[in-house]
Design a protein around this motif. Structure first.
Motif, short mmCIF file in Angstrom:
data_model
loop_
_atom_site.label_atom_id
_atom_site.label_comp_id
_atom_site.label_asym_id
_atom_site.label_seq_id
_atom_site.Cartn_x
_atom_site.Cartn_y
_atom_site.Cartn_z
N LEU A 117 0.85 -1.18 0.00
CA LEU A 117 0.00 0.00 0.00
C LEU A 117 0.89 1.23 0.00
O LEU A 117 2.03 1.19 0.46
CB LEU A 117 -0.95 0.03 1.19
CG LEU A 117 -0.36 -0.24 2.57
CD1 LEU A 117 -0.52 0.97 3.47
CD2 LEU A 117 -1.09 -1.43 3.18
N MET A 118 0.37 2.32 -0.59
CA MET A 118 1.12 3.57 -0.67
C MET A 118 0.75 4.44 0.52
O MET A 118 -0.42 4.73 0.76
CB MET A 118 0.79 4.30 -1.97
CG MET A 118 1.20 3.56 -3.23
SD MET A 118 2.99 3.33 -3.37
CE MET A 118 3.53 5.03 -3.60
N LEU A 119 1.76 4.83 1.29
CA LEU A 119 1.53 5.67 2.46
C LEU A 119 2.26 7.00 2.28
O LEU A 119 3.42 7.03 1.86
CB LEU A 119 2.07 5.00 3.72
CG LEU A 119 1.17 4.00 4.44
CD1 LEU A 119 1.90 3.41 5.63
CD2 LEU A 119 -0.12 4.66 4.89
N PRO A 120 1.61 8.12 2.62
CA PRO A 120 2.31 9.40 2.65
C PRO A 120 3.45 9.35 3.67
O PRO A 120 3.34 8.67 4.70
CB PRO A 120 1.22 10.39 3.08
CG PRO A 120 -0.07 9.72 2.74
CD PRO A 120 0.17 8.26 2.93
N VAL A 121 4.51 10.07 3.39
CA VAL A 121 5.67 10.06 4.29
C VAL A 121 5.27 10.49 5.70
O VAL A 121 5.81 9.98 6.69
CB VAL A 121 6.79 10.96 3.72
CG1 VAL A 121 7.89 11.19 4.75
CG2 VAL A 121 7.38 10.35 2.47
N ASP A 122 4.33 11.43 5.82
CA ASP A 122 3.94 11.93 7.14
C ASP A 122 3.28 10.85 8.00
O ASP A 122 3.15 11.02 9.22
CB ASP A 122 2.99 13.12 6.99
CG ASP A 122 3.71 14.37 6.46
OD1 ASP A 122 4.95 14.40 6.57
OD2 ASP A 122 3.03 15.27 5.95
N LEU A 123 2.84 9.77 7.39
CA LEU A 123 2.19 8.69 8.16
C LEU A 123 3.15 7.55 8.49
O LEU A 123 2.76 6.59 9.15
CB LEU A 123 1.00 8.13 7.39
CG LEU A 123 -0.18 9.09 7.19
CD1 LEU A 123 -1.30 8.36 6.46
CD2 LEU A 123 -0.68 9.61 8.52
N LEU A 124 4.38 7.65 8.00
CA LEU A 124 5.34 6.56 8.27
C LEU A 124 5.74 6.55 9.73
O LEU A 124 5.71 7.57 10.42
CB LEU A 124 6.58 6.73 7.39
CG LEU A 124 6.38 6.64 5.87
CD1 LEU A 124 7.70 6.84 5.15
CD2 LEU A 124 5.76 5.29 5.51
N ARG A 125 6.15 5.35 10.19
CA ARG A 125 6.63 5.20 11.56
C ARG A 125 7.54 3.99 11.65
O ARG A 125 7.57 3.16 10.73
CB ARG A 125 5.46 5.05 12.54
CG ARG A 125 4.57 3.86 12.25
CD ARG A 125 3.22 4.07 12.86
NE ARG A 125 2.54 5.23 12.27
CZ ARG A 125 1.81 6.09 12.97
NH1 ARG A 125 1.63 5.92 14.27
NH2 ARG A 125 1.23 7.11 12.38
N ALA A 126 8.30 3.93 12.71
CA ALA A 126 9.23 2.82 12.90
C ALA A 126 8.48 1.49 12.87
O ALA A 126 7.39 1.36 13.44
CB ALA A 126 9.98 2.97 14.22
#
Length: 466
Positions: free
Chosen positions: A9-18
């Protein structure tokens, strides 16, 4: 084998997490990372992606931490809901009519990955994934609670047998037979029964040793083809293999590991006294052989008679091996403790001549290379505790991943049999790990094993039956 398109799935960078496993669609010279596919370790890597001008990143679901994936998708859903709630109303007459194709194309990039529908996000829209996660965690807790509860009952039963063995031997025999029968029923009542490490164990070191030896001996005996009365005798012999220690003086019962002569005498005495007590209890001849022969060795170097090979009964060979393995994992005071992986490796490398090769091979196959209780490093570098090993899939155990952000009881178990791209790289000793990691994984000072049921997903159990 390449991952399926709906695994992304494509996630915006602002929603990324460890914890998310990302794939960068950039040339290898266009970013500073060692690889284009990796698990995010922290905010520094996410900040680097922002500086590179990356707006969206492909995330592989099956390689990501479940909780991190759940948090990211939940946040995305809340963001979308907030945006829809705050959007100004548009008069109905001026709203353009949307075709189904346009609706699909206009959907968030999270809804489509690699041109395929994304079933994960559909489930997040109706909280289905959260419900499944809660159900999975509750099932894990229920399974563990059942194992711990029945283990505690068996421990109380064993302690009752020991209290009566000297003064009321016939009553002790009846109680031991009932306990052995219950353990056999626990093993045979479910064809998918496996062995697991349990966190809490009632009783003393002696009772825990007796239960460990009995549980593993029954699983090993079943794998060697024992059944019916033979399995019942094996359970009785395993439960009572050290009963003779009840009659030893304190200086022998607590013999110092640094005094080989005293240990030798303790071994001879507790075997002889065990056979004597067993006869007073009216035990069957096969059970007496387990008690009398569990310190005999395949090469004739054992005690007390120096028997070898087939002269030692098969149940005694089984109990003798498992007894030695548990003593390596859970040694008496003064002896070094080995991890389950180290204990198994020690038996194979240094004591192989003393053990029936057929029994040893079956034991290694039963527990795999990384037995329950082992702390391991996975092929993606994550740390995990091996929780359970299924006899049919010894190299693909069930593990609990180390995640400092989540309590152990709230961490979903990971079934490596369902993760073909993921494996175990090596076993680690707790002494070589930070205290925080050991505390999070929660391995105890002693390794306690018991039967487990329903640990694996229903589809895995169905596939095994088929």
């Amino acid at each position: 084998m390449p991952a399926a398109s709906d695994d992304f799935l494509m996630l915006p960078v602002d929603l990324l997490r460890a914890g998310l496993f990302i794939h960068l669609d950039l040339g290898w010279m266009s970013h500073p990372f060692p690889r284009g596919r990796f698990r995010l370790g922290g905010s520094d890597e996410i900040d680097t992606l922002r500086r590179l001008g990356v707006r969206e990143v492909r995330v592989q679901r099956s390689m990501s931490d479940a909780q991190a994936l759940l948090d990211a998708c939940s946040e995305w859903q809340h963001t979308k809901d907030d945006a829809q709630r705050d959007a100004p109303a548009v008069p109905a007459a001026r709203t353009p009519e949307k075709t189904p194709e346009k609706t699909t194309a206009a959907a968030s990039p999270l809804a489509v990955a690699a041109g395929a529908p994304n079933p994960l996000l559909d489930t997040f829209r109706n909280d289905g994934a959260q419900r499944r996660l809660r159900a999975q965690l509750q099932s894990q807790r229920d399974s563990l609670a059942h194992s711990e509860r029945v283990h505690a009952q068996a421990t109380r039963g064993w302690q009752s047998v020991m209290r009566d063995a000297v003064s009321r031997p016939q009553q002790a025999h009846q109680a031991a037979a009932a306990l052995a029968n219950g353990l056999c029923d626990e093993l045979l009542g479910d064809p998918d029964t496996t062995v697991r490490v349990i966190g809490e164990a009632a009783g003393t070191a002696q009772s825990q040793h007796a239960l460990n030896v009995t549980v593993l001996s029954l699983l090993l005996g079943r794998s060697l083809g024992l059944e019916g009365a033979a399995l019942q005798d094996l359970a009785m012999g395993a439960l009572l293999h050290d009963v003779g220690k009840l009659l030893l003086p304190d200086h022998l019962r607590n013999a110092d590991a640094s005094n080989p002569a005293l240990l030798l005498r303790e071994c001879r005495e507790h075997v002889a006294q065990g056979v004597r007590l067993g006869m007073a209890m009216g035990l069957d001849a096969e059970v007496l052989r387990v008690i009398g022969q569990h310190h005999e060795w395949h090469d004739g170097s054992g005690l007390p008679q120096g028997l070898s090979g087939a002269a030692i009964s098969l149940p005694a060979r089984v109990v003798g091996l498992v007894n030695r393995y548990d003593r390596l994992c859970n040694p008496p005071a003064g002896e070094p403790m080995r991890t389950p992986h180290e204990a198994q490796a020690h038996l194979f490398a240094h004591q192989r001549a003393q053990i029936d090769p057929v029994v040893l091979a079956a034991f290694i196959k039963l527990l795999g290379v990384y037995p329950p209780g082992s702390i391991v490093q996975l092929s993606d570098d994550r740390l995990a505790l091996v929780v359970a090993v299924h006899p049919a899939r010894p190299l693909r155990p069930t593990v609990r991943i180390h995640d400092p952000r989540v309590a152990p009881e709230d961490t979903p178990l990971l079934h490596l049999n369902d993760q073909p791209a993921l494996g175990i790289r090596r076993s680690l000793h707790p002494q070589h790990l930070p205290r925080t990691v050991v505390d999070t994984l929660s391995p105890r000072g002693r390794i306690h094993c018991y039967f487990a049921h329903d640990l694996e997903p229903a589809r895995a159990r169905a596939a095994q039956v088929a």
